[in-house]
Each structure stands twice: as structure tokens, then as C-alpha cells.
Design a protein around this motif. Structure first.
Motif, mmCIF file in Angstrom:
data_model
loop_
_atom_site.group_PDB
_atom_site.id
_atom_site.type_symbol
_atom_site.label_atom_id
_atom_site.label_comp_id
_atom_site.label_asym_id
_atom_site.label_seq_id
_atom_site.Cartn_x
_atom_site.Cartn_y
_atom_site.Cartn_z
ATOM 1 N N GLU A 4 0.846 -1.185 0.000
ATOM 2 C CA GLU A 4 0.000 0.000 0.000
ATOM 3 C C GLU A 4 0.878 1.230 0.000
ATOM 4 O O GLU A 4 1.931 1.243 0.623
ATOM 5 N N ILE A 5 0.415 2.242 -0.688
ATOM 6 C CA ILE A 5 1.096 3.532 -0.674
ATOM 7 C C ILE A 5 0.068 4.569 -0.259
ATOM 8 O O ILE A 5 -1.027 4.641 -0.829
ATOM 9 N N PRO A 51 -12.683 5.298 -6.334
ATOM 10 C CA PRO A 51 -12.244 4.144 -5.542
ATOM 11 C C PRO A 51 -12.640 2.832 -6.225
ATOM 12 O O PRO A 51 -13.764 2.687 -6.710
ATOM 13 N N GLY A 52 -11.681 1.916 -6.313
ATOM 14 C CA GLY A 52 -11.887 0.632 -6.972
ATOM 15 C C GLY A 52 -11.371 0.593 -8.396
ATOM 16 O O GLY A 52 -11.176 -0.486 -8.956
ATOM 17 N N ARG A 66 -8.789 3.538 -1.570
ATOM 18 C CA ARG A 66 -9.711 4.364 -0.783
ATOM 19 C C ARG A 66 -9.125 5.754 -0.585
ATOM 20 O O ARG A 66 -7.948 5.989 -0.846
ATOM 21 N N VAL A 67 -9.980 6.649 -0.114
ATOM 22 C CA VAL A 67 -9.567 7.995 0.256
ATOM 23 C C VAL A 67 -10.014 8.215 1.693
ATOM 24 O O VAL A 67 -11.206 8.148 1.989
ATOM 25 N N GLU A 68 -9.057 8.432 2.569
ATOM 26 C CA GLU A 68 -9.359 8.714 3.975
ATOM 27 C C GLU A 68 -9.634 10.210 4.121
ATOM 28 O O GLU A 68 -8.883 11.030 3.591
ATOM 29 N N ASP A 69 -10.706 10.574 4.814
ATOM 30 C CA ASP A 69 -11.087 11.968 5.079
ATOM 31 C C ASP A 69 -11.122 12.793 3.792
ATOM 32 O O ASP A 69 -10.452 13.820 3.687
ATOM 33 N N GLY A 72 -11.619 16.601 4.016
ATOM 34 C CA GLY A 72 -10.733 17.345 4.900
ATOM 35 C C GLY A 72 -9.288 17.231 4.469
ATOM 36 O O GLY A 72 -8.944 17.479 3.319
ATOM 37 N N ASP A 73 -8.451 16.810 5.391
ATOM 38 C CA ASP A 73 -7.019 16.641 5.131
ATOM 39 C C ASP A 73 -6.791 15.228 4.586
ATOM 40 O O ASP A 73 -6.239 14.371 5.245
ATOM 41 N N TRP A 74 -7.233 15.007 3.361
ATOM 42 C CA TRP A 74 -7.316 13.679 2.766
ATOM 43 C C TRP A 74 -5.975 12.957 2.663
ATOM 44 O O TRP A 74 -4.916 13.577 2.616
ATOM 45 N N GLN A 75 -6.087 11.631 2.616
ATOM 46 C CA GLN A 75 -4.980 10.749 2.271
ATOM 47 C C GLN A 75 -5.521 9.717 1.295
ATOM 48 O O GLN A 75 -6.549 9.095 1.552
ATOM 49 N N VAL A 76 -4.836 9.552 0.179
ATOM 50 C CA VAL A 76 -5.241 8.621 -0.864
ATOM 51 C C VAL A 76 -4.413 7.350 -0.707
ATOM 52 O O VAL A 76 -3.186 7.414 -0.554
ATOM 53 N N VAL A 77 -5.083 6.205 -0.747
ATOM 54 C CA VAL A 77 -4.399 4.926 -0.584
ATOM 55 C C VAL A 77 -4.517 4.146 -1.889
ATOM 56 O O VAL A 77 -5.613 3.896 -2.384
#
Length: 86
Positions: A4-5, A51-52, A66-69, A72-77
Motif C-alpha cells: 500500500e502507498i 475508488p476501486g 480508498r480515500v481517507e477523510d 478534509g485533510d485527505w490521504q489517498v491509498v
């Protein structure tokens, strides 16, 4: 082990095969969540992904996991598509 990155705003990631950077996250209400992703392996490419969705990196297939938050202050996985998320 899952590869994962995690990509954060304004911080590109480089590994042995490619570099990845998020250009934009669109998380507007009543619109699909999309990520504009830049990938540079041998050549530079840009993808607009939900996503997907999958995209190629050299001889591998990767997915926008996925995209966390996202609002807001997002993080893309992102992760290799042939590996399952933990």
C-alpha cells in the motif's frame, strides 16, 4: 504482505518502479468521489479515478483503494490490484 502507498496533499511518493502524486481530490456533495493521480514510471501519465478503479504501472496493475477523510485533510491509498487489503 500488502503493498500500500499512502499519498498526502503535496507530497509525492517514489518507489523503485514509479513515482506517484495526487493532483486533485474532488469530494463535492452529490458528485462521485474522484482522484486525479499522476504516475511516472517510464513516461508520465494522469488518471482520473474513483475508488476501486485500476491503472497500469509498468507490468503491474494498481488500484485506487480508498480515500481517507476526502472532505478534509485527505490521504489517498493505492495498492497493487492483485493483493488484498488487510
Amino acid at each position: 504482505m500488502t503493498t500500500e502507498i499512502w499519498l498526502r496533499r503535496g507530497i509525492p511518493h517514489r518507489d523503485d518502479n514509479a513515482s506517484f502524486g495526487v493532483i486533485h481530490v474532488d469530494a463535492r456533495p452529490d458528485h462521485p468521489l474522484t482522484v486525479r493521480l499522476g504516475v511516472n514510471d517510464i513516461e508520465e501519465r494522469r488518471y482520473t479515478l474513483e475508488p476501486g478503479d485500476t491503472f497500469p504501472v509498468r507490468d503491474e496493475t494498481w488500484t485506487l483503494d480508498r480515500v481517507e477523510d476526502p472532505s478534509g485533510d485527505w490521504q489517498v491509498v493505492i495498492r497493487k490490484a492483485d493483493e488484498q487489503a488487510d
